[in-house]
Enzyme design. Sequence first.
Site, PDB file in Angstrom:
ATOM      1  N   ARG A  80     -33.803 -62.108 -33.717  1.00 51.84           N
ATOM      2  CA  ARG A  80     -34.618 -61.292 -34.642  1.00 51.84           C
ATOM      3  C   ARG A  80     -33.949 -59.954 -34.996  1.00 51.84           C
ATOM      4  O   ARG A  80     -34.624 -58.935 -35.136  1.00 51.84           O
ATOM      5  CB  ARG A  80     -35.997 -61.000 -34.044  1.00 51.84           C
ATOM      6  N   SER A  98     -45.496 -62.861 -36.018  1.00 53.50           N
ATOM      7  CA  SER A  98     -45.396 -62.280 -34.674  1.00 53.50           C
ATOM      8  C   SER A  98     -45.266 -60.773 -34.813  1.00 53.50           C
ATOM      9  O   SER A  98     -44.371 -60.294 -35.509  1.00 53.50           O
ATOM     10  CB  SER A  98     -44.155 -62.796 -33.963  1.00 53.50           C
ATOM     11  N   GLU A 127     -41.941 -56.195 -33.970  1.00 56.86           N
ATOM     12  CA  GLU A 127     -40.968 -56.882 -34.818  1.00 56.86           C
ATOM     13  C   GLU A 127     -40.952 -56.327 -36.242  1.00 56.86           C
ATOM     14  O   GLU A 127     -39.890 -56.133 -36.822  1.00 56.86           O
ATOM     15  CB  GLU A 127     -41.259 -58.394 -34.823  1.00 56.86           C
TER      16      GLU A 127
HETATM   17  N1  EPU Z   1     -48.618 -68.542 -25.430  1.00 47.93           N
HETATM   18  C1  EPU Z   1     -49.779 -68.274 -24.750  1.00 47.93           C
HETATM   19  N2  EPU Z   1     -50.778 -67.605 -25.403  1.00 47.93           N
HETATM   20  C2  EPU Z   1     -50.656 -67.203 -26.697  1.00 47.93           C
HETATM   21  C3  EPU Z   1     -49.471 -67.473 -27.390  1.00 47.93           C
HETATM   22  C4  EPU Z   1     -48.449 -68.144 -26.745  1.00 47.93           C
HETATM   23  O1  EPU Z   1     -49.924 -68.608 -23.580  1.00 47.93           O
HETATM   24  O2  EPU Z   1     -51.593 -66.603 -27.221  1.00 47.93           O
HETATM   25  C5  EPU Z   1     -47.558 -69.319 -24.758  1.00 47.93           C
HETATM   26  C6  EPU Z   1     -47.491 -70.733 -25.363  1.00 47.93           C
HETATM   27  O3  EPU Z   1     -48.357 -71.605 -24.748  1.00 47.93           O
HETATM   28  C7  EPU Z   1     -46.038 -71.105 -25.134  1.00 47.93           C
HETATM   29  C8  EPU Z   1     -45.314 -69.772 -25.226  1.00 47.93           C
HETATM   30  O4  EPU Z   1     -46.290 -68.746 -25.023  1.00 47.93           O
HETATM   31  O5  EPU Z   1     -45.868 -71.608 -23.845  1.00 47.93           O
HETATM   32  C9  EPU Z   1     -44.607 -69.581 -26.559  1.00 47.93           C
HETATM   33  O6  EPU Z   1     -45.532 -69.662 -27.638  1.00 47.93           O
HETATM   34  P1  EPU Z   1     -45.140 -70.264 -29.074  1.00 47.93           P
HETATM   35  O7  EPU Z   1     -44.487 -71.580 -28.904  1.00 47.93           O
HETATM   36  O8  EPU Z   1     -46.327 -70.162 -29.947  1.00 47.93           O
HETATM   37  O9  EPU Z   1     -43.991 -69.300 -29.596  1.00 47.93           O
HETATM   38  P2  EPU Z   1     -43.756 -67.736 -29.507  1.00 47.93           P
HETATM   39  O10 EPU Z   1     -42.630 -67.465 -28.583  1.00 47.93           O
HETATM   40  O11 EPU Z   1     -45.040 -67.050 -29.230  1.00 47.93           O
HETATM   41  C10 EPU Z   1     -41.940 -67.659 -31.360  1.00 47.93           C
HETATM   42  C11 EPU Z   1     -41.670 -66.892 -32.626  1.00 47.93           C
HETATM   43  C12 EPU Z   1     -42.528 -67.430 -33.766  1.00 47.93           C
HETATM   44  C13 EPU Z   1     -42.173 -68.887 -33.970  1.00 47.93           C
HETATM   45  C14 EPU Z   1     -42.436 -69.638 -32.664  1.00 47.93           C
HETATM   46  C15 EPU Z   1     -41.982 -71.067 -32.747  1.00 47.93           C
HETATM   47  C16 EPU Z   1     -40.987 -64.659 -31.978  1.00 47.93           C
HETATM   48  C17 EPU Z   1     -41.348 -63.214 -31.915  1.00 47.93           C
HETATM   49  N3  EPU Z   1     -41.923 -65.476 -32.427  1.00 47.93           N
HETATM   50  O12 EPU Z   1     -43.283 -67.400 -30.996  1.00 47.93           O
HETATM   51  O13 EPU Z   1     -42.163 -66.715 -34.931  1.00 47.93           O
HETATM   52  O14 EPU Z   1     -42.928 -69.460 -35.022  1.00 47.93           O
HETATM   53  O15 EPU Z   1     -41.691 -69.027 -31.573  1.00 47.93           O
HETATM   54  O16 EPU Z   1     -40.591 -71.125 -32.727  1.00 47.93           O
HETATM   55  O17 EPU Z   1     -39.875 -65.022 -31.645  1.00 47.93           O
HETATM   56  C18 EPU Z   1     -42.675 -64.882 -36.358  1.00 47.93           C
HETATM   57  O18 EPU Z   1     -41.583 -64.423 -36.051  1.00 47.93           O
HETATM   58  O19 EPU Z   1     -43.436 -64.291 -37.164  1.00 47.93           O
HETATM   59  C19 EPU Z   1     -43.111 -66.123 -35.730  1.00 47.93           C
HETATM   60  C20 EPU Z   1     -44.315 -66.621 -35.936  1.00 47.93           C
END
Ligand code: EPU
Length: 348
Positions: free
Chosen positions: A175, A248, A344
């Site tokens: 990012r 995010s 971000e």
């Molecule tokens: N999780 C929770 N509670 C929540 C949210 C997430 O427990 O409220 C846990 C999920 O269960 C999972 C882990 O955290 O085990 C990761 O969650 P998720 O797969 O939703 O991905 P993320 O790391 O929260 C990142 C990106 C997203 C992207 C997703 C999928 C960043 C800052 N965010 O989110 O990007 O869509 O992975 O690849 O890296 C964005 O940048 O705007 C964005 C949406």
Amino acid sequence: MSNSPVADLAPDSLLPVVQDLTRLNTLGLASEAGAFVTLKAPAQLPALSALARQASPLLVLGGGSNLVLPERVPGLVARVAFKGVRLLEARPDAWIVEAAGGESWHGFVSACIAQGWDGLENLALIPGTVGAAPVQNIGAYGVELEERFHSLTAWDVREARYVEMRAADCRYSYRDSAFKHDAPGRWVIVSVRFSLPRPWRPVLGYPDLQRHAKLAGESPSARDVFDAVCDIRRAKLPDPAVIGNAGSFFKNPIVPAAMRDALTDRHPGLVSYVQPDGRYKLAAGWLIDQCGWKGRTLGAAGVHDRQALVLVNRGGATAADIMGLARAVQDAVAARYGVRLEPEPVVV
Ligand code: EPU
């Protein structure tokens, strides 16, 4: 002869106007620019450099999906609206595709899939423009922009000249890119070229994709992956057209292995991913969720109820509401886990 000053303008000139930005930022924050121009063609870029010398700072606006705007934006705001998508080269090992900076990112990804230029499907439905994509090195579901990036053409506003950049010049990391570290308003990204490897291979490692019914078959197509990513995003992430948000709001923090191990000892459910350099990326959404902030509201700002990493505008929020909530979330996570989350979006 027309008596409208606008009609008499040469096609490469720019006339700043007052502009309401409320609909031009996906958080939907009430905001106004005192001086706003729309860049419809690269021929207007020299005029932009001249204007920016008189009215600074310059804010370059794409889809407004990664911004926290104040009620009054000082200086000059320039919205990039250059359009166009074309195949530059059909090489045996890759499609080289170029898109103008003002194209909608998702529209571009959809057009590529329709043409059979596969490889961007994991990045479907990300809000924003093509020109903004390299700035924050967008990524989702196991693919980051830098892995499909070929090169870009940028306008150096300060020096009033075009610059061609390869991946090394952009200094991509999670990012992050060189553009985020340079003076704000220095660059307008005019066009971006992508290298989409042939033969195409699906990237299906991300847990959400492995669980998706559409991808359970033997050999899913790029269209199947595209559809699955759209389904997953629609289920988890709020649509900015319905509820204001900037995706995010925090980056997933990257910490040393020793710190991750100590945290895992105390919090066995901690979600983390090992990085190529041996450090660990922590799931910030999980940290926020565990602190009990998911679904909560402070002022007119809230934490989304299906993905705690997303802050939303519950109606009439200002930048102060959003940043107040962001600080409360950062403080809660820091107190419990000793990690300070980094926003971000660009806070103007
Ligand atoms: N999780 C929770 N509670 C929540 C949210 C997430 O427990 O409220 C846990 C999920 O269960 C999972 C882990 O955290 O085990 C990761 O969650 P998720 O797969 O939703 O991905 P993320 O790391 O929260 C990142 C990106 C997203 C992207 C997703 C999928 C960043 C800052 N965010 O989110 O990007 O869509 O992975 O690849 O890296 C964005 O940048 O705007 C964005 C949406």
